[in-house]
Write an enzyme that holds these catalytic residues in place. Structure first.
Site, mmCIF file in Angstrom:
data_model
loop_
_atom_site.group_PDB
_atom_site.id
_atom_site.type_symbol
_atom_site.label_atom_id
_atom_site.label_comp_id
_atom_site.label_asym_id
_atom_site.label_seq_id
_atom_site.Cartn_x
_atom_site.Cartn_y
_atom_site.Cartn_z
ATOM 1 N N LYS A 87 -10.601 8.263 8.283
ATOM 2 C CA LYS A 87 -11.002 9.553 8.858
ATOM 3 C C LYS A 87 -10.513 10.647 7.920
ATOM 4 O O LYS A 87 -9.325 10.972 7.880
ATOM 5 C CB LYS A 87 -10.393 9.759 10.247
ATOM 6 C CG LYS A 87 -11.093 10.911 10.958
ATOM 7 C CD LYS A 87 -10.205 11.708 11.873
ATOM 8 C CE LYS A 87 -9.376 12.718 11.160
ATOM 9 N NZ LYS A 87 -10.115 13.806 10.504
ATOM 10 N N GLU A 116 3.070 10.575 4.968
ATOM 11 C CA GLU A 116 3.306 11.459 3.816
ATOM 12 C C GLU A 116 3.122 12.876 4.344
ATOM 13 O O GLU A 116 2.005 13.278 4.653
ATOM 14 C CB GLU A 116 2.302 11.174 2.695
ATOM 15 C CG GLU A 116 2.404 9.790 2.094
ATOM 16 C CD GLU A 116 3.668 9.579 1.301
ATOM 17 O OE1 GLU A 116 4.289 10.570 0.860
ATOM 18 O OE2 GLU A 116 4.078 8.418 1.151
ATOM 19 N N CYS A 172 1.225 19.350 -1.418
ATOM 20 C CA CYS A 172 2.434 18.959 -0.670
ATOM 21 C C CYS A 172 3.665 19.067 -1.536
ATOM 22 O O CYS A 172 4.744 19.396 -1.072
ATOM 23 C CB CYS A 172 2.280 17.550 -0.129
ATOM 24 S SG CYS A 172 1.902 16.341 -1.408
ATOM 25 N N GLU A 232 7.092 25.633 5.375
ATOM 26 C CA GLU A 232 5.995 25.329 4.448
ATOM 27 C C GLU A 232 4.857 26.317 4.694
ATOM 28 O O GLU A 232 4.344 26.412 5.810
ATOM 29 C CB GLU A 232 5.488 23.893 4.670
ATOM 30 C CG GLU A 232 4.431 23.503 3.660
ATOM 31 C CD GLU A 232 3.838 22.114 3.900
ATOM 32 O OE1 GLU A 232 3.446 21.828 5.046
ATOM 33 O OE2 GLU A 232 3.755 21.340 2.945
HETATM 34 P P1 NAD Z 1 -3.041 18.195 9.151
HETATM 35 O O1 NAD Z 1 -1.769 17.566 9.606
HETATM 36 O O2 NAD Z 1 -3.569 19.360 9.867
HETATM 37 O O3 NAD Z 1 -4.219 17.093 9.164
HETATM 38 C C1 NAD Z 1 -4.091 15.859 8.487
HETATM 39 C C2 NAD Z 1 -5.082 14.870 9.081
HETATM 40 O O4 NAD Z 1 -4.692 14.565 10.431
HETATM 41 C C3 NAD Z 1 -6.513 15.393 9.165
HETATM 42 O O5 NAD Z 1 -7.417 14.345 8.881
HETATM 43 C C4 NAD Z 1 -6.623 15.814 10.627
HETATM 44 O O6 NAD Z 1 -7.957 15.804 11.097
HETATM 45 C C5 NAD Z 1 -5.801 14.722 11.299
HETATM 46 N N1 NAD Z 1 -5.281 15.056 12.649
HETATM 47 C C6 NAD Z 1 -5.257 16.255 13.270
HETATM 48 N N2 NAD Z 1 -4.706 16.135 14.507
HETATM 49 C C7 NAD Z 1 -4.380 14.834 14.656
HETATM 50 C C8 NAD Z 1 -3.765 14.079 15.701
HETATM 51 N N3 NAD Z 1 -3.367 14.645 16.841
HETATM 52 N N4 NAD Z 1 -3.564 12.750 15.510
HETATM 53 C C9 NAD Z 1 -3.922 12.159 14.350
HETATM 54 N N5 NAD Z 1 -4.517 12.821 13.317
HETATM 55 C C10 NAD Z 1 -4.743 14.142 13.472
HETATM 56 O O7 NAD Z 1 -2.822 18.508 7.594
HETATM 57 P P2 NAD Z 1 -3.767 19.325 6.598
HETATM 58 O O8 NAD Z 1 -3.742 20.752 7.013
HETATM 59 O O9 NAD Z 1 -5.078 18.642 6.423
HETATM 60 O O10 NAD Z 1 -2.960 19.128 5.224
HETATM 61 C C11 NAD Z 1 -1.883 19.907 4.874
HETATM 62 C C12 NAD Z 1 -0.568 19.235 5.203
HETATM 63 O O11 NAD Z 1 -0.525 17.938 4.609
HETATM 64 C C13 NAD Z 1 0.618 19.977 4.614
HETATM 65 O O12 NAD Z 1 1.672 19.977 5.538
HETATM 66 C C14 NAD Z 1 0.987 19.144 3.402
HETATM 67 O O13 NAD Z 1 2.307 19.285 2.960
HETATM 68 C C15 NAD Z 1 0.685 17.775 3.871
HETATM 69 N N6 NAD Z 1 0.476 16.893 2.736
HETATM 70 C C16 NAD Z 1 1.411 15.958 2.421
HETATM 71 C C17 NAD Z 1 1.241 15.147 1.306
HETATM 72 C C18 NAD Z 1 2.251 14.101 0.914
HETATM 73 O O14 NAD Z 1 1.923 13.242 0.116
HETATM 74 N N7 NAD Z 1 3.463 14.133 1.434
HETATM 75 C C19 NAD Z 1 0.108 15.301 0.515
HETATM 76 C C20 NAD Z 1 -0.819 16.282 0.865
HETATM 77 C C21 NAD Z 1 -0.640 17.071 1.979
#
Ligand code: NAD
Length: 495
Positions: free
Chosen positions: A191, A266, A300, A399
């Site tokens: 997804k 992650e 990230c 963040e």
């Molecule tokens: P997000 O947490 O909003 O969404 C991530 C994914 O989770 C999306 O596919 C979203 O649709 C899904 N999601 C949303 N609600 C959910 C739920 N209740 N249960 C399960 N899945 C759900 O993150 P984002 O805004 O897409 O990305 C930014 C964040 O990701 C930042 O905090 C960033 O630091 C982090 N990030 C971490 C890494 C790493 O490797 N550590 C890499 C990239 C981004």
């Protein structure tokens, strides 16, 4: 790829992308509800195309297809060498379709084409090549058991992997999961993020073309709060591989924990660059700039906290203030562009709000940037440096996920380490020094999963990364990740 001339530089045309469907069991299908969702180009605010808005019935179909492919199909049973050949074909097809992948990733995320090409697409090609090699290494061990029994210990695939991925590096962060999961014989329900689903759907075409059997990879686009949550609960999914915010990661961990399902997470970061007094200043400033403006700060591992030895503070801030307005910002389809737009109006509004907090609530100084840029209807925001912040500042501790850097001075090595370790996060850190003793001393004290010395964000499929503390659990890349997609089986043979 066609080109048009704009202000003297060769700007690439934006791609036309036809409406996309879900990819389930090797077939392209509409969502059962018939619903669709618009995908927005962040550099214009205009609709690029639509994708099917999957729901729970579509997820059910995708899990059933992945389950069948795992339980009855060839993928988990074929030799590692056969899987490796197919993964190498994925890399070959990606290489041939590079332009299409570059255009898709850039129009979806607003990422400058230069980086989509040399970073995103190239990295994923290398991932498949690397994990094709790993697929062929199927090693176990043998134990003599007292009493004459003999045991062999081996690793088996986990089963169906639920991959939930974020908007910022759609290609890399999805295939960081898919490549090792496939190499070890698992099947997948993916997804992608709702904002940036297009490259996952293009990769599904590439998987099919490369000969990955039907049902092995399934892609369902749709809302995370519905589908991601249902994936974490679903008894047909054996493991969750999640990248996203710490807030949602915590929810996923709770739900997966309730279902007794392993989850690798992650999550977010607030990484520090430390510039010591003996550093090569020009090089350090270059690393700092790259480390917080890359992907418009939606990274990230962004180094968004600069800790600098007090005697260097003013010179370093001056260098940043001088350099940042010179960084080419604008149309991601211009090969000269370094900073593109943010992914959405919402992401930009977050950076704007933190700048307001800096000015009004915390009386900090915006040394450069801090404003949106009105250009072509896109979600542009200036790279921003904030000085005069305390360590308790919200800008230091939270963040932002935008191109906003805070600067703090330190007076000793111990203080630099304490400041670097003082947030809830622990993803990455950078240190700039010519003293090798200090490198070892400081690196061993930093609570972060990856440390860069005199650089930022040198990444490779062979080098693991992942977080300490609230930045997550588990690692991606390297042979280390394979243990997160397999489980141990011991077979004990009586004498
Ligand atoms: P997000 O947490 O909003 O969404 C991530 C994914 O989770 C999306 O596919 C979203 O649709 C899904 N999601 C949303 N609600 C959910 C739920 N209740 N249960 C399960 N899945 C759900 O993150 P984002 O805004 O897409 O990305 C930014 C964040 O990701 C930042 O905090 C960033 O630091 C982090 N990030 C971490 C890494 C790493 O490797 N550590 C890499 C990239 C981004």
């Amino acid at each position: 790829m066609s080109k048009s001339e704009s202000q003297g530089s060769a700007v690439l045309d934006r791609p036309q992308i036809a409406p996309r469907l879900l990819f389930i069991g090797g077939r392209w299908v509409e969502a059962q509800s018939g619903k669709r969702r618009e995908v927005i180009d962040p550099s214009t605010g205009r609709v690029i195309t639509t994708v099917a808005e999957g729901g729970l019935a579509d997820l059910e179909a995708a899990v059933a297809a992945a389950r069948k492919a795992f339980d009855q199909g060839d993928w988990a049973r074929m030799s590692g060498r056969e899987r490796a050949r197919i993964l190498l074909r994925v890399a070959e097809v990606m290489r041939r379709r590079t332009d299409e992948l570059v255009q898709t990733e850039s129009v979806d995320v607003g990422k400058p084409v230069t980086f989509s090409r040399v970073v995103d697409v190239q990295t994923v090609i290398e991932e498949y090549e690397y994990y094709a090699a790993q697929a062929q290494v199927r090693e176990g061990s043998f134990r003599e058991v007292p009493g004459g029994a003999k045991a062999y210990v081996c690793r088996e695939p986990l089963g169906v992997i639920g991959a939930i991925t974020p908007f910022n590096f759609p290609l890399i962060l999805s295939n960081n999961k898919l490549a090792p999961a496939l190499a070890t014989g698992n099947t997948i329900v993916h997804k992608p993020a709702s904002e940036t689903p297009l490259s996952a759907l293009l990769m599904a075409e590439i998987f099919a073309e490369a000969g990955i059997p039907e049902g092995v990879v399934n892609v369902v686009t749709g809302p995370g709060s519905l589908l991601g949550d249902a994936m974490a609960r679903h008894p047909g999914i054996d493991k969750i591989a999640f990248t996203g915010s710490t807030e949602i990661g915590r929810e996923v961990a709770k739900v997966a924990g309730e279902a007794l399902k392993p989850a690798t997470l992650e999550l977010g970061g607030k990484s520090a660059h430390i510039i010591f007094e003996d550093a090569d200043i020009e090089r350090a400033v270059g690393s700092v700039i790259q480390g917080f403006i890359f992907n418009t700060g939606q990274f990230c591992m962004a180094g968004t906290r600069l800790l600098v030895a007090r005697p260097l503070h003013d010179a370093v801030v001056q260098a940043l203030v001088g350099a940042l307005p010179q960084v080419p910002l604008g149309n991601p389809f211009d090969p000269a562009t370094v900073v593109g737009p943010m992914v959405s109006a919402k992401q930009r509004a977050t950076s704007e709000e933190y700048c307001r907090i800096a000015r009004e609530d915390e009386k900090a100084t915006i040394a450069v940037g801090g404003q949106r840029i009105d250009l072509d209807g896109g979600f542009y925001f200036q790279p921003t440096v904030v000085t005069g912040v305390s360590n308790a500042s919200r800008l230091v501790q939270e963040e932002i996920f935008g191109p906003v850097l805070t600067v703090q001075a330190f007076d000793s090595e111990a203080e630099a380490v304490a400041l670097a370790n003082s947030t809830v996060y622990g993803l990455a850190a950078g240190l700039h020094t010519r003293d090798i003793g200090r490198v070892h001393r400081v690196a061993s004290q930093l609570k972060a999963g990856i440390i860069w010395v005199n650089s930022w964000a040198i990444l490779d499929p062979s080098v693991p990364f992942g977080g300490y503390k609230a930045s997550g659990f588990g690692r991606e890349n390297g042979p280390e990740v394979l243990s997160y997609y397999t489980q141990v089986k011991s077979t004990v043979i009586a004498p």
